[in-house]
Design an enzyme around this catalytic site. Structure first.
Site, PDB file in Angstrom:
ATOM      1  N   ARG A 275       0.876  -1.176   0.000  1.00  0.00           N
ATOM      2  CA  ARG A 275       0.000   0.000   0.000  1.00  0.00           C
ATOM      3  C   ARG A 275       0.907   1.217   0.000  1.00  0.00           C
ATOM      4  NH1 ARG A 275      -5.416   1.393   3.347  1.00  0.00           N
ATOM      5  NH2 ARG A 275      -6.143  -0.021   1.715  1.00  0.00           N
TER       6      ARG A 275
ATOM      7  N   HIS B 282      -7.033   0.828  -6.715  1.00  0.00           N
ATOM      8  CA  HIS B 282      -7.270  -0.064  -5.579  1.00  0.00           C
ATOM      9  C   HIS B 282      -7.922  -1.344  -6.127  1.00  0.00           C
ATOM     10  CE1 HIS B 282      -7.647  -1.416  -1.596  1.00  0.00           C
ATOM     11  NE2 HIS B 282      -8.529  -0.578  -1.095  1.00  0.00           N
TER      12      HIS B 282
ATOM     13  N   GLN C  74      -9.941  -3.946  -3.950  1.00  0.00           N
ATOM     14  CA  GLN C  74     -11.274  -3.464  -3.579  1.00  0.00           C
ATOM     15  C   GLN C  74     -12.263  -3.780  -4.708  1.00  0.00           C
ATOM     16  OE1 GLN C  74     -12.219  -1.864  -0.554  1.00  0.00           O
ATOM     17  NE2 GLN C  74     -14.215  -2.358  -1.390  1.00  0.00           N
TER      18      GLN C  74
ATOM     19  N   ASP D  11     -17.161   7.364  -2.156  1.00  0.00           N
ATOM     20  CA  ASP D  11     -15.974   7.167  -1.319  1.00  0.00           C
ATOM     21  C   ASP D  11     -15.651   8.517  -0.673  1.00  0.00           C
ATOM     22  OD1 ASP D  11     -13.628   6.155  -0.177  1.00  0.00           O
ATOM     23  OD2 ASP D  11     -12.463   6.223  -2.035  1.00  0.00           O
TER      24      ASP D  11
ATOM     25  N   CYS E 126     -16.475   1.699  -0.092  1.00  0.00           N
ATOM     26  CA  CYS E 126     -15.357   0.781   0.215  1.00  0.00           C
ATOM     27  C   CYS E 126     -14.968   0.838   1.687  1.00  0.00           C
ATOM     28  CB  CYS E 126     -14.161   1.143  -0.654  1.00  0.00           C
ATOM     29  SG  CYS E 126     -13.618   2.848  -0.447  1.00  0.00           S
TER      30      CYS E 126
ATOM     31  N   ARG F  54     -13.726  -8.810   0.588  1.00  0.00           N
ATOM     32  CA  ARG F  54     -12.277  -8.610   0.462  1.00  0.00           C
ATOM     33  C   ARG F  54     -11.553  -9.907   0.834  1.00  0.00           C
ATOM     34  NH1 ARG F  54     -10.083  -3.418   0.739  1.00  0.00           N
ATOM     35  NH2 ARG F  54      -8.171  -4.540   0.248  1.00  0.00           N
TER      36      ARG F  54
HETATM   37  N1  NVA Z   1      -9.901   6.684  -1.600  1.00  0.00           N
HETATM   38  C1  NVA Z   1      -9.572   6.253  -0.272  1.00  0.00           C
HETATM   39  C2  NVA Z   1      -9.828   4.800  -0.128  1.00  0.00           C
HETATM   40  C3  NVA Z   1      -9.543   4.205   1.212  1.00  0.00           C
HETATM   41  C4  NVA Z   1      -9.740   2.735   1.252  1.00  0.00           C
HETATM   42  C5  NVA Z   1      -8.123   6.604   0.034  1.00  0.00           C
HETATM   43  O1  NVA Z   1      -7.273   6.466  -0.851  1.00  0.00           O
HETATM   44  O2  NVA Z   1      -7.834   7.023   1.149  1.00  0.00           O
HETATM   45  N1   CP Z   2     -11.351  -0.316   1.863  1.00  0.00           N
HETATM   46  C1   CP Z   2     -10.092  -0.367   2.350  1.00  0.00           C
HETATM   47  O1   CP Z   2      -9.115  -0.605   1.629  1.00  0.00           O
HETATM   48  O2   CP Z   2     -10.008  -0.148   3.699  1.00  0.00           O
HETATM   49  P1   CP Z   2      -8.687   0.024   4.558  1.00  0.00           P
HETATM   50  O3   CP Z   2      -8.104   1.364   4.214  1.00  0.00           O
HETATM   51  O4   CP Z   2      -9.151  -0.053   5.969  1.00  0.00           O
HETATM   52  O5   CP Z   2      -7.735  -1.074   4.198  1.00  0.00           O
END
Ligand code: NVA
Ligand code: CP
Length: 302
Positions: free
Chosen positions: A102, A129, A132, A221, A261, A289
């Site tokens: 990540r 992502h 997801q 989101d 998500c 997931r």
């Molecule tokens: N768009 C959000 C998704 C979190 C799972 C982010 O990147 O923070």
């Molecule tokens: N949806 C998702 O990826 O959640 P987290 O940021 O908690 O991993």
């Protein structure tokens, strides 16, 4: 299957196969919790940003498949003090069998994969992502019975989750995808072009009503993704008209589902009442997931 960095690393038939495996694992989990398919295999998880679902679902997926997992924070590694990605990727490839990253920048994951000799999975970047999206497609299929012929309306920031969802829908044969977003917050051009080449033309508008009319699925989101915190004040102002509330849901088909998500910023992109009513769908996304990532790990590591 040796990488999932962009959703476009998969083909339509890979998605179909992953969803089928995930669905059988989901049914099986009611009575068989532990399998031994990945005994002796180790998955490393590297995090540059926080995570609840991604971290826990990958950890539990490996445990339940009989493998082992290491969760690592970038700052605990020499990466955090300037060791290059190149050497890090080569060394982690010696010790482990696959890695999920990540990262802030999508290019970090691409660079890692370039030097790694093991499968690399994108656990969220600024551009995509894809994990997801697999869970989301599984969820849509469970609630709508089929993927083809449905209309998806994305409301809010055309961000990483939106980009991968567009790609996943295009690969799965969904032809109607609308995005309601303020100008300047559209999905990435390269994603739109790739989706278009697969026959999915994404309709982008500033008008929520136009996007949501006749939708089977409304998806939203957060307004402030991880890494965009400095823009918070401006984003909250710009996205305010894009809240998914009861009025917005009423524009869609009467049996439309609302997806997120998670994490949800209640009162920003989604109201408490919509979240409460759609909680089953949204928690199913989180549950899926686990199953879709198990399917992915089996395809990559078994
Ligand atoms: N768009 C959000 C998704 C979190 C799972 C982010 O990147 O923070
Ligand atoms: N949806 C998702 O990826 O959640 P987290 O940021 O908690 O991993």
């Amino acid at each position: 299957m040796d990488r999932l960095i962009s959703i476009f690393d998969l083909e339509g038939r890979d998605i179909e196969e992953l969803l089928a495996i995930a669905s059988s694992l989901k049914n099986e989990r009611a009575h068989v919790k532990r399998r031994r398919d990945l005994e002796g295999k180790v998955l490393a998880l590297i995090f540059e940003k926080p995570s609840t679902r991604t971290r826990i679902s990958f950890e539990v997926a490996m445990l339940e498949l009989g493998g082992d997992v290491l969760s690592l924070n970038r700052n605990e590694l020499q990466l955090g003090r300037g060791e290059r990605i190149k050497e890090t990727a080569k060394v982690i490839s010696i010790y482990t069998d696959a890695v999920m990253i990540r990262a802030y920048a999508h290019s970090t994951i691409e660079e890692f994969a370039h030097y790694a000799s093991i499968p690399v999975i994108n656990g969220l970047s600024d551009l995509e992502h894809p994990c997801q999206t697999l869970a989301d497609l599984m969820t849509i299929k469970e609630y709508r019975k089929q993927l083809r012929g449905i209309k998806i309306a994305w409301v809010g920031d055309g961000n990483n989750v939106c980009n991968s969802l567009i790609g996943g829908c295009a690969l799965a044969g969904i032809e109607e995808f609308s995005v309601a977003c303020p100008r300047g917050y559209e999905p990435a051009d390269r994603i739109l072009k790739q989706a278009e080449s697969l026959g999915c033309v994404v309709h982008i508008t500033e008008d929520i009503e136009e996007a949501v009319t006749d939708a089977d699925v409304i998806y939203t989101d957060v307004w402030v993704s991880m890494g965009a915190e400095a823009e918070r004040a401006r984003r909250v102002r710009v996205f305010r008209p894009y809240q998914v509330n009861e009025q917005v849901v009423a524009i869609a088909k009467p049996d439309a589902i609302v997806m997120h998500c998670m994490p949800v910023h209640v009162g920003e992109e989604m109201t408490e009442s919509v979240l409460t009513r759609e909680e089953d769908v949204i928690l199913t996304q989180a549950e899926n997931r686990l199953h879709t990532q198990k399917a992915l790990l089996l395809k990559m590591l078994k």
